[in-house]
Design a protein around this motif. Structure first.
Motif, short mmCIF file in Angstrom:
data_model
loop_
_atom_site.label_atom_id
_atom_site.label_comp_id
_atom_site.label_asym_id
_atom_site.label_seq_id
_atom_site.Cartn_x
_atom_site.Cartn_y
_atom_site.Cartn_z
N THR A 182 15.92 39.33 44.28
CA THR A 182 17.28 38.99 44.70
C THR A 182 17.51 37.48 44.58
O THR A 182 16.68 36.67 45.00
CB THR A 182 17.51 39.42 46.15
OG1 THR A 182 17.24 40.82 46.28
CG2 THR A 182 18.95 39.17 46.58
N ILE A 183 18.61 37.11 44.00
CA ILE A 183 19.09 35.73 43.92
C ILE A 183 18.05 34.80 43.29
O ILE A 183 17.80 33.69 43.74
CB ILE A 183 19.55 35.20 45.30
CG1 ILE A 183 20.37 36.24 46.04
CG2 ILE A 183 20.39 33.93 45.15
CD1 ILE A 183 20.88 35.80 47.39
N ASN A 184 17.40 35.27 42.26
CA ASN A 184 16.54 34.41 41.47
C ASN A 184 17.37 33.71 40.40
O ASN A 184 18.37 34.25 39.91
CB ASN A 184 15.41 35.21 40.82
CG ASN A 184 14.48 35.80 41.85
OD1 ASN A 184 13.85 35.08 42.62
ND2 ASN A 184 14.38 37.12 41.89
N TRP A 185 16.95 32.52 40.01
CA TRP A 185 17.72 31.72 39.06
C TRP A 185 16.79 31.13 38.03
O TRP A 185 15.81 30.46 38.36
CB TRP A 185 18.46 30.61 39.82
CG TRP A 185 19.45 29.85 39.00
CD1 TRP A 185 19.96 30.20 37.77
CD2 TRP A 185 20.06 28.60 39.33
NE1 TRP A 185 20.84 29.26 37.33
CE2 TRP A 185 20.93 28.26 38.26
CE3 TRP A 185 19.97 27.75 40.41
CZ2 TRP A 185 21.69 27.10 38.25
CZ3 TRP A 185 20.73 26.58 40.41
CH2 TRP A 185 21.58 26.27 39.36
N ALA A 186 17.07 31.38 36.75
CA ALA A 186 16.25 30.86 35.67
C ALA A 186 17.14 30.30 34.56
O ALA A 186 18.11 30.94 34.14
CB ALA A 186 15.35 31.95 35.10
N ILE A 187 16.79 29.10 34.10
CA ILE A 187 17.52 28.46 33.00
C ILE A 187 16.50 28.01 31.96
O ILE A 187 15.57 27.26 32.27
CB ILE A 187 18.34 27.25 33.49
CG1 ILE A 187 19.41 27.69 34.50
CG2 ILE A 187 18.99 26.55 32.31
CD1 ILE A 187 20.20 26.54 35.07
N VAL A 188 16.68 28.46 30.73
CA VAL A 188 15.79 28.10 29.63
C VAL A 188 16.62 27.43 28.54
O VAL A 188 17.59 28.02 28.04
CB VAL A 188 15.08 29.34 29.06
CG1 VAL A 188 14.23 28.95 27.85
CG2 VAL A 188 14.21 29.99 30.13
#
Length: 480
Positions: free
Chosen positions: A179-185
């Motif tokens: 829940t509510i994980n955030w990943a930017i690549v």
């Protein structure tokens, strides 16, 4: 050959299936050898497919209510897009304006959103798979060649984005389960770079950036709650970085700027641990920071240099390690801390094949070791107990050694080796509140100090060459 111009605007597409009067499908096809298939089951679903020129294939299947899908493929050859949505209020948008691109989207749940944007690529591919609610995924690929991006999300309110610009054969994947994980690549330029992010749990953050460079790799694994990992790779070749976090509120940061064949790794098991690695230039350097427990802090800096190695392992609470290796070649630093509030500071500036070993077990022990220039030197410290201190300075010496062992409370040892060759100093203190200092200036000097008991003091000063000193002191009291 199909008709050059085919325009169909209908509530029910003739080649599709729709079981509700409220579904809407709009299809516009211009070109040859195109195919479009829409199947909608439910109410208030909307699908729009625009295709232009040749060899395009688009398919959208929506099963549920209030789902929306857009597929736009313009001025491209062989651009395929597949979208399947199950549930309610899901939104998918695919835009391709390129040659030989493929996009795959699968959403199962409610209120999920996915965007795929591929512009002026050659043979790039994007895959998105979402299961849950309120998940968001974005893949943006532009001006690349044979790039690949994948986002897989399980759970609720996860957010992931992959951006690939101006690269060749770059690879990126994000897996989120929770829940509510955030990943930017972000991958900008370069070739054969890879970035892989796995998040299991809640409120984890992961950010990766790769700019230029070749064959660099990033891997991030996060488990449990509110962990943060940031990895940046700028230019460079064959550099690799890894961050593994198990627990809550851990923080890991790695930056690799230029250089070749460097490795940086962080492993954190516990809560509130912090680790920071900077590798600035240099080749074949290696750093590993391992933390078990809570609120430990570790920092490592490698600037330029070749073949330097740094390793730290912490077990306990509020332990701190700082390692700096600047220039130099083949230098090694190893630190082990077990207990609470222990501190180690190591600096290796220049020099060649210098080694530092530091081990502390207990509470509030302090080690600082400085190796400035020189070659083939060894500094080793082992401390057990509480409030012990050891300081070693090796400045411009060669093939010299300093060895310290302390067991007890409030013991202090200071060793300075300045200039010269083949000096060695050994200090052993067993007891409480003992003090030893050794100064060696010259070559082939030796000092051996042994103190047992309480309140022992020793001072050895050696100038010149070939000096030798032995100190042995003991008493029966071990009380502080």
């Amino acid at each position: 050959m199909k008709k050059l111009m085919s325009i169909l605007i209908a509530v029910v597409f003739t080649t599709g299936v729709s079981f509700s009067q409220d579904n809407i499908s709009e299809i516009l096809q211009v070109g040859t050898d195109q195919d479009a298939t829409v199947e909608q089951v439910g109410t208030f679903n909307y699908s729009l497919i625009d295709q232009s020129y040749s060899l395009n294939i688009a398919s959208a299947i929506q099963n549920g209510d209030y789902n929306t899908s857009f597929i736009n493929q313009f001025n491209s050859d062989w651009a395929e897009a597949y979208v399947e949505q199950y549930g309610m209020f899901n939104l998918s948008s695919v835009y391709q304006n390129t040659v030989w691109d493929i996009a795959n989207v699968m959403q199962d749940g409610e209120s999920n959103m996915s965007y795929v944007n591929q512009v002026n690529n050659f043979w790039s591919d994007a895959i998105i798979n979402q299961t849950g609610t309120y998940n968001r995924a974005l893949v943006d690929q532009q001006e690349g060649f044979v790039d690949f991006a994948a986002i897989i999300q399980y759970g609720d309110s996860n957010d992931a984005s992959v951006t690939q610009y101006f690269g060749y054969a770059n690879w990126a994947a994000v897996i989120q389960d929770g829940t509510i994980n955030w990943a930017i690549v972000n991958q900008h330029g370069g070739s054969f770079n890879s970035s892989f992010v796995e998040q299991y749990g809640d409120w984890n953050w992961a950010f990766t950036t790769q700019r230029g460079g070749d064959s660099n790799s990033i891997e991030i694994e996060q488990y449990e709650y509110a962990n943060t990992a940031i990895v940046n790779q700028f230019r460079g070749e064959v550099n690799s970085a890894y961050v593994g976090q198990v627990g809550d509120w851990n923080w890991g940061y790695i930056v690799q700027d230029q250089g070749e064949y460097n490795f940086a790794g962080i492993a954190q098991i516990g809560n509130g641990n912090s680790a920071n690695i900077k590798q600035l230039g240099g080749d074949s350097n290696w750093v590993g920071l391992v933390q078990y427990g809570n609120w430990n802090d570790a920092k490592a800096l490698q600037a330029r240099g070749f073949g330097n190695e740094a390793y730290s392992e912490q077990a306990g609470f509020h332990n701190k390690v700082t390692i700096k290796q600047i220039d130099g070649e083949g230098n090694l630093a190893e630190v082990y801390q077990v207990g609470h509030r222990n501190f180690t500071n190591i600096q290796q500036l220049g020099g060649m094949d210098n080694e530092v070993y530091a081990y502390q077990e207990g509470n509030r022990n302090y080690i600082e070791t400085y190796q400035w220039g020189g070659s083939g030197n060894l500094a080793a410290v082992e401390q057990y107990g509480k409030h012990n201190y050891s300081g070693i300075l090796q400045w411009g010496v060669t093939n010299s050694a300093a060895d310290v062992y302390q067991d007890g409370k409030h013991n202090e040892s200071l060793i300075v080796q300045f200039g010269g060759d083949d000096n060695y100093a050994i200090v052993t203190q067993d007891g409480n509140r003992n003090y030893s200092e050794i100064l060696q200036v010259g070559s082939e000097n030796s000092a051996d100090v042994y103190q047992e008991g309480c309140w022992q003091e020793s001072s050895v000063i050696q100038y010149g060459s070939g000096n030798s000193a032995i100190v042995s002191q003991a008493n029966s009291s071990l009380n502080p």
